[in-house]
Design a protein around this motif. Structure first.
Motif, PDB file in Angstrom:
ATOM      1  N   ASP A 148      -8.898 -85.972 -36.781  1.00  0.00           N
ATOM      2  CA  ASP A 148      -8.336 -87.402 -37.300  1.00  0.00           C
ATOM      3  C   ASP A 148      -7.030 -87.438 -37.733  1.00  0.00           C
ATOM      4  O   ASP A 148      -6.532 -88.333 -38.327  1.00  0.00           O
ATOM      5  CB  ASP A 148      -9.373 -88.022 -38.263  1.00  0.00           C
ATOM      6  N   ALA A 149      -6.085 -86.191 -37.573  1.00  0.00           N
ATOM      7  CA  ALA A 149      -4.869 -86.076 -38.122  1.00  0.00           C
ATOM      8  C   ALA A 149      -3.647 -86.981 -37.300  1.00  0.00           C
ATOM      9  O   ALA A 149      -4.218 -87.605 -36.323  1.00  0.00           O
ATOM     10  CB  ALA A 149      -4.341 -84.637 -37.955  1.00  0.00           C
ATOM     11  N   ALA A 150      -2.923 -87.168 -38.101  1.00  0.00           N
ATOM     12  CA  ALA A 150      -1.629 -88.415 -37.543  1.00  0.00           C
ATOM     13  C   ALA A 150      -0.270 -87.354 -37.911  1.00  0.00           C
ATOM     14  O   ALA A 150      -0.202 -86.872 -39.334  1.00  0.00           O
ATOM     15  CB  ALA A 150      -1.628 -89.339 -38.346  1.00  0.00           C
ATOM     16  N   VAL A 151       0.433 -87.237 -37.153  1.00  0.00           N
ATOM     17  CA  VAL A 151       1.930 -86.593 -37.273  1.00  0.00           C
ATOM     18  C   VAL A 151       2.867 -87.528 -37.304  1.00  0.00           C
ATOM     19  O   VAL A 151       2.921 -88.186 -36.256  1.00  0.00           O
ATOM     20  CB  VAL A 151       1.984 -85.431 -36.401  1.00  0.00           C
ATOM     21  N   GLN A 152       3.592 -87.708 -38.469  1.00  0.00           N
ATOM     22  CA  GLN A 152       4.801 -88.655 -38.437  1.00  0.00           C
ATOM     23  C   GLN A 152       6.010 -88.115 -38.625  1.00  0.00           C
ATOM     24  O   GLN A 152       6.264 -87.119 -39.323  1.00  0.00           O
ATOM     25  CB  GLN A 152       4.427 -89.623 -39.878  1.00  0.00           C
ATOM     26  N   ALA A 153       7.075 -88.493 -37.640  1.00  0.00           N
ATOM     27  CA  ALA A 153       8.568 -88.065 -37.769  1.00  0.00           C
ATOM     28  C   ALA A 153       9.180 -89.269 -37.415  1.00  0.00           C
ATOM     29  O   ALA A 153       8.825 -90.297 -37.170  1.00  0.00           O
ATOM     30  CB  ALA A 153       8.601 -86.934 -36.709  1.00  0.00           C
ATOM     31  N   PRO A 154      10.493 -88.910 -37.703  1.00  0.00           N
ATOM     32  CA  PRO A 154      11.319 -90.245 -37.770  1.00  0.00           C
ATOM     33  C   PRO A 154      11.610 -90.626 -36.243  1.00  0.00           C
ATOM     34  O   PRO A 154      11.920 -89.789 -35.265  1.00  0.00           O
ATOM     35  CB  PRO A 154      12.637 -89.348 -37.920  1.00  0.00           C
ATOM     36  N   GLY A 155      10.985 -91.743 -36.100  1.00  0.00           N
ATOM     37  CA  GLY A 155      10.978 -92.518 -34.718  1.00  0.00           C
ATOM     38  C   GLY A 155       9.884 -92.547 -33.998  1.00  0.00           C
ATOM     39  O   GLY A 155       9.617 -93.097 -32.841  1.00  0.00           O
ATOM     40  N   TRP A 156       8.760 -91.574 -34.381  1.00  0.00           N
ATOM     41  CA  TRP A 156       7.710 -91.523 -33.754  1.00  0.00           C
ATOM     42  C   TRP A 156       6.477 -90.827 -34.436  1.00  0.00           C
ATOM     43  O   TRP A 156       6.547 -90.355 -35.505  1.00  0.00           O
ATOM     44  CB  TRP A 156       7.988 -90.517 -32.325  1.00  0.00           C
ATOM     45  N   THR A 157       5.358 -91.337 -33.849  1.00  0.00           N
ATOM     46  CA  THR A 157       4.079 -90.924 -34.483  1.00  0.00           C
ATOM     47  C   THR A 157       2.806 -90.177 -33.447  1.00  0.00           C
ATOM     48  O   THR A 157       2.801 -90.882 -32.259  1.00  0.00           O
ATOM     49  CB  THR A 157       3.187 -92.150 -35.064  1.00  0.00           C
ATOM     50  N   VAL A 158       2.165 -89.364 -33.690  1.00  0.00           N
ATOM     51  CA  VAL A 158       1.473 -88.644 -32.710  1.00  0.00           C
ATOM     52  C   VAL A 158      -0.097 -88.674 -33.503  1.00  0.00           C
ATOM     53  O   VAL A 158      -0.151 -88.206 -34.646  1.00  0.00           O
ATOM     54  CB  VAL A 158       1.500 -87.116 -32.497  1.00  0.00           C
ATOM     55  N   ARG A 159      -1.160 -89.193 -32.912  1.00  0.00           N
ATOM     56  CA  ARG A 159      -2.347 -89.250 -33.437  1.00  0.00           C
ATOM     57  C   ARG A 159      -3.284 -88.406 -32.559  1.00  0.00           C
ATOM     58  O   ARG A 159      -3.128 -88.442 -31.279  1.00  0.00           O
ATOM     59  CB  ARG A 159      -2.957 -90.683 -33.632  1.00  0.00           C
ATOM     60  N   VAL A 160      -4.350 -87.876 -33.238  1.00  0.00           N
ATOM     61  CA  VAL A 160      -5.063 -86.774 -32.577  1.00  0.00           C
ATOM     62  C   VAL A 160      -6.617 -87.459 -32.409  1.00  0.00           C
ATOM     63  O   VAL A 160      -6.980 -88.451 -33.200  1.00  0.00           O
ATOM     64  CB  VAL A 160      -5.427 -85.769 -33.473  1.00  0.00           C
ATOM     65  N   ALA A 161      -7.348 -87.193 -31.234  1.00  0.00           N
ATOM     66  CA  ALA A 161      -8.718 -87.404 -31.235  1.00  0.00           C
ATOM     67  C   ALA A 161      -9.369 -86.290 -30.527  1.00  0.00           C
ATOM     68  O   ALA A 161      -9.049 -85.466 -29.631  1.00  0.00           O
ATOM     69  CB  ALA A 161      -9.003 -88.584 -30.078  1.00  0.00           C
ATOM     70  N   PRO A 162     -10.858 -86.031 -30.904  1.00  0.00           N
ATOM     71  CA  PRO A 162     -11.484 -84.936 -30.633  1.00  0.00           C
ATOM     72  C   PRO A 162     -11.982 -85.249 -29.046  1.00  0.00           C
ATOM     73  O   PRO A 162     -12.280 -86.372 -28.949  1.00  0.00           O
ATOM     74  CB  PRO A 162     -12.537 -84.820 -31.528  1.00  0.00           C
ATOM     75  N   VAL A 163     -11.818 -84.388 -28.338  1.00  0.00           N
ATOM     76  CA  VAL A 163     -12.276 -84.466 -26.961  1.00  0.00           C
ATOM     77  C   VAL A 163     -13.323 -83.525 -26.430  1.00  0.00           C
ATOM     78  O   VAL A 163     -13.695 -82.439 -27.224  1.00  0.00           O
ATOM     79  CB  VAL A 163     -11.271 -84.424 -25.657  1.00  0.00           C
ATOM     80  N   ASN A 164     -14.154 -83.717 -25.482  1.00  0.00           N
ATOM     81  CA  ASN A 164     -15.342 -83.045 -24.963  1.00  0.00           C
ATOM     82  C   ASN A 164     -14.739 -81.942 -24.150  1.00  0.00           C
ATOM     83  O   ASN A 164     -14.840 -82.125 -22.853  1.00  0.00           O
ATOM     84  CB  ASN A 164     -16.470 -83.690 -24.148  1.00  0.00           C
ATOM     85  N   HIS A 165     -14.569 -80.631 -24.376  1.00  0.00           N
ATOM     86  CA  HIS A 165     -14.128 -79.518 -23.575  1.00  0.00           C
ATOM     87  C   HIS A 165     -14.576 -78.165 -24.163  1.00  0.00           C
ATOM     88  O   HIS A 165     -13.881 -77.797 -25.249  1.00  0.00           O
ATOM     89  CB  HIS A 165     -12.707 -79.634 -23.299  1.00  0.00           C
ATOM     90  N   PHE A 166     -15.528 -77.495 -23.630  1.00  0.00           N
ATOM     91  CA  PHE A 166     -16.009 -76.272 -23.925  1.00  0.00           C
ATOM     92  C   PHE A 166     -16.308 -75.976 -25.309  1.00  0.00           C
ATOM     93  O   PHE A 166     -16.105 -74.719 -26.179  1.00  0.00           O
ATOM     94  CB  PHE A 166     -14.939 -75.221 -23.426  1.00  0.00           C
ATOM     95  N   ALA A 167     -16.762 -76.974 -26.127  1.00  0.00           N
ATOM     96  CA  ALA A 167     -17.379 -76.872 -27.268  1.00  0.00           C
ATOM     97  C   ALA A 167     -18.687 -75.789 -27.197  1.00  0.00           C
ATOM     98  O   ALA A 167     -19.547 -76.164 -26.139  1.00  0.00           O
ATOM     99  CB  ALA A 167     -17.740 -78.176 -28.067  1.00  0.00           C
ATOM    100  N   PRO A 168     -19.226 -75.151 -27.878  1.00  0.00           N
ATOM    101  CA  PRO A 168     -18.587 -74.955 -29.542  1.00  0.00           C
ATOM    102  C   PRO A 168     -17.544 -73.941 -29.396  1.00  0.00           C
ATOM    103  O   PRO A 168     -16.977 -73.476 -30.492  1.00  0.00           O
ATOM    104  CB  PRO A 168     -19.544 -74.608 -30.407  1.00  0.00           C
ATOM    105  N   HIS A 169     -17.203 -73.204 -28.319  1.00  0.00           N
ATOM    106  CA  HIS A 169     -16.269 -72.264 -28.103  1.00  0.00           C
ATOM    107  C   HIS A 169     -14.745 -72.547 -28.370  1.00  0.00           C
ATOM    108  O   HIS A 169     -13.964 -71.604 -28.620  1.00  0.00           O
ATOM    109  CB  HIS A 169     -16.381 -71.409 -26.698  1.00  0.00           C
TER     110      HIS A 169
END
Length: 294
Positions: A148-169
């Motif tokens: 649920d992270a968010a990365v903020q930098a001057p002029g832009w933001t990146v947000r995160v979402a978990p996705v379904n790929h090869f869990a639990p490995h």
């Protein structure tokens, strides 16, 4: 923003499609999303130097998504000659452990880095490039992200979402970049994901894996962890995506006639703009426009 596709392929070796990689320019900042084998070559073909890339986001730790990570990291460090900031690297765990195993004294590139920082011949090259004093080892700034992270930098933001790929490995993420009133969403690798659908809602551009022709999945697990073309169309329609880029293209349907069939099938469900991704393609954040008839 500007967006280019560096690698639109899979682990299957190909001269036409490199492994996964994408680069976005926000103002004068270049941000890489995944950097699989061959993606760095495409970066060079686009005229973008490693020293111009300041941030790298990795969706997960399959080699076709991060095989060229050491090339980016080491080339940028070597050519930067101590005159640029360290690379900011983001991704799921174990990002720190992987990086340590690349650049620590006992890592894969440990002997190389020892020689480049201690041998006079290499120090001469370092000084010729404008470096001063003793040569420091690369020390990227590593950020292991939560789902649920968010990365903020001057002029832009990146947000995160978990996705379904090869869990639990593996821990796998999708990302949304917002800047200047525009939005780019990158799925990484995933099957149908409610969290990614929410992350992509009303975005300008969605780059999403399209791994197989719907109805041909060899197992329920395969269909849960990778995306078929009709499922992708349904997700993009539900999320009200403006521009959809089909990427992570497999040899199953990467043939004349079948590519067109994929686009036709997707268009029956999703009514936005469809791009069948190709390496080095630039994707507009608005609608595609015809050019002058010549």
């Amino acid at each position: 923003m500007k967006l280019w596709l560096l690698g639109t392929g899979t682990p299957t070796p190909s001269l036409r499609r490199m492994c996964s990689g994408y680069v976005v320019r926000v103002g004068e900042t270049y941000i890489v999303f995944d950097h699989g084998f061959g993606a760095h070559h495409r970066l060079l073909e686009l005229g973008i130097r490693a020293t111009e890339v300041s941030h790298a986001f990795f969706s997960h730790h399959h080699y076709d998504h991060m095989g060229d990570y050491p090339r980016l990291l080491l080339t940028r460090w070597d050519q930067g000659a101590g005159k640029i900031d360290e690379l900011d690297v983001y991704g799921p765990p174990p990002l720190k452990l992987i990086t340590e195993r690349l650049i620590a004294d006992d890592g894969a590139f440990g002997p190389d880095l020892v020689s480049r920082t201690e041998n006079q011949a290499s120090i001469d090259v370092y000084h010729a490039r404008g470096g001063q004093g003793m040569r420091a080892r690369p020390a990227p700034r590593l950020h292991e992200l939560t789902a649920d992270a968010a990365v903020q930098a001057p002029g832009w933001t990146v947000r995160v979402a978990p996705v379904n790929h090869f869990a639990p490995h593996l821990v796998s993420y999708g990302y949304r970049l917002d800047a200047d009133g525009q939005s780019f969403v990158y799925s990484g690798d995933t099957g149908p994901s409610r969290a990614l659908g929410e992350l992509a809602r009303d975005c300008d551009v969605l780059v999403h894996m399209c791994h197989y022709m719907s109805g041909t999945a060899p197992s329920k697990t395969f269909a849960a962890f990778t995306m078929g073309h009709r499922e992708l169309a349904e997700m993009a329609a539900e999320a009200n995506v403006r521009n959809l880029v089909i990427s992570h293209v497999t040899e199953q349907f990467d043939h004349p006639g079948l590519r067109e069939q994929i686009v036709r099938d997707v268009a029956e469900i999703y009514k936005g703009n469809i791009f069948f991704g190709e390496d080095c393609m630039e994707i507009p954040f608005t609608a595609p426009c015809p050019v002058k008839l010549d």
